[in-house]
Design a protein around this motif. Structure first.
Motif, PDB file in Angstrom:
ATOM      1  N   PHE A  42       0.844  -1.185   0.000  1.00 54.94           N
ATOM      2  CA  PHE A  42       0.000   0.000   0.000  1.00 54.94           C
ATOM      3  C   PHE A  42       0.881   1.238   0.000  1.00 54.94           C
ATOM      4  O   PHE A  42       2.045   1.182   0.393  1.00 54.94           O
ATOM      5  N   GLY A  43       0.316   2.336  -0.454  1.00 51.62           N
ATOM      6  CA  GLY A  43       1.062   3.583  -0.492  1.00 51.62           C
ATOM      7  C   GLY A  43       1.122   4.237   0.877  1.00 51.62           C
ATOM      8  O   GLY A  43       0.148   4.232   1.624  1.00 51.62           O
ATOM      9  N   ASN A  44       2.278   4.769   1.218  1.00 51.97           N
ATOM     10  CA  ASN A  44       2.456   5.488   2.473  1.00 51.97           C
ATOM     11  C   ASN A  44       3.096   6.830   2.149  1.00 51.97           C
ATOM     12  O   ASN A  44       4.038   6.900   1.376  1.00 51.97           O
ATOM     13  N   TRP A  45       2.571   7.882   2.751  1.00 56.10           N
ATOM     14  CA  TRP A  45       3.120   9.207   2.501  1.00 56.10           C
ATOM     15  C   TRP A  45       4.528   9.311   3.078  1.00 56.10           C
ATOM     16  O   TRP A  45       4.768   8.965   4.222  1.00 56.10           O
ATOM     17  N   ASP A  46       5.450   9.831   2.262  1.00 51.24           N
ATOM     18  CA  ASP A  46       6.844  10.002   2.693  1.00 51.24           C
ATOM     19  C   ASP A  46       6.938  10.774   4.003  1.00 51.24           C
ATOM     20  O   ASP A  46       7.800  10.507   4.830  1.00 51.24           O
ATOM     21  N   GLU A  47       6.049  11.754   4.187  1.00 51.84           N
ATOM     22  CA  GLU A  47       6.087  12.597   5.378  1.00 51.84           C
ATOM     23  C   GLU A  47       5.860  11.808   6.663  1.00 51.84           C
ATOM     24  O   GLU A  47       6.201  12.265   7.742  1.00 51.84           O
ATOM     25  N   LEU A  48       5.297  10.615   6.563  1.00 53.63           N
ATOM     26  CA  LEU A  48       5.007   9.820   7.752  1.00 53.63           C
ATOM     27  C   LEU A  48       6.146   8.894   8.165  1.00 53.63           C
ATOM     28  O   LEU A  48       6.105   8.320   9.243  1.00 53.63           O
ATOM     29  N   TRP A  49       7.137   8.738   7.304  1.00 56.23           N
ATOM     30  CA  TRP A  49       8.249   7.875   7.711  1.00 56.23           C
ATOM     31  C   TRP A  49       9.591   8.290   7.097  1.00 56.23           C
ATOM     32  O   TRP A  49      10.373   7.495   6.664  1.00 56.23           O
ATOM     33  N   MET A  50       9.858   9.563   7.164  1.00 54.94           N
ATOM     34  CA  MET A  50      11.153  10.145   6.773  1.00 54.94           C
ATOM     35  C   MET A  50      11.574   9.764   5.368  1.00 54.94           C
ATOM     36  O   MET A  50      12.744   9.470   5.114  1.00 54.94           O
ATOM     37  N   GLY A  51      10.648   9.755   4.430  1.00 54.00           N
ATOM     38  CA  GLY A  51      11.000   9.503   3.036  1.00 54.00           C
ATOM     39  C   GLY A  51      11.675   8.170   2.824  1.00 54.00           C
ATOM     40  O   GLY A  51      11.193   7.127   3.261  1.00 54.00           O
TER      41      GLY A  51
END
Length: 123
Positions: A110-119
């Protein structure tokens, strides 16, 4: 929690411990024109909530008669709009989750926003 959808949904304000904002600054504001209104609503509940306080934003928009949820919906909006919503949560000391998914990285389920895990560090 307070329902951020409409002010007439609030009852017993003195016992609520935060706000849930589905769509931010509002569900229909996919251009984030009410930036200051969104910040003010979130900040009000953070400052005036009964302890322990907890406020959060669900990143999604309602356009064209439907809630935008998929990764194809994520690309409908400029990336700066997504980042404004995430920044709004940070500025208002609120948690954030999402319904609009960014595109999957190779090998991800699944897609995860970079902002949520330091890119690329993924921490």
């Amino acid at each position: 929690m307070a329902d951020g959808w409409a002010d007439f949904n609030q009852r017993a304000v003195g016992i609520l411990n935060g706000i849930e904002s589905e769509g931010w600054p509002s569900l229909n504001d996919y251009q984030v024109r009410d930036w200051s209104g969104g910040l003010n609503r979130q900040a009000f509940w953070v400052a005036n909530s009964r302890a322990p306080g907890y406020s959060y934003i669900v990143h999604k928009f309602f356009t064209g008669g439907a809630v935008n949820t998929s990764e194809s919906d994520a690309t409908k909006f400029p990336w700066g709009i997504h980042r404004l919503v995430f920044a709004g949560a940070i500025f208002a000391d609120s948690a954030i989750t999402y319904v609009i998914q960014p595109p999957n990285e190779p090998g991800e389920l699944f897609g995860n926003w970079d902002e949520l895990w330091m890119g690329t560090e993924k921490k």
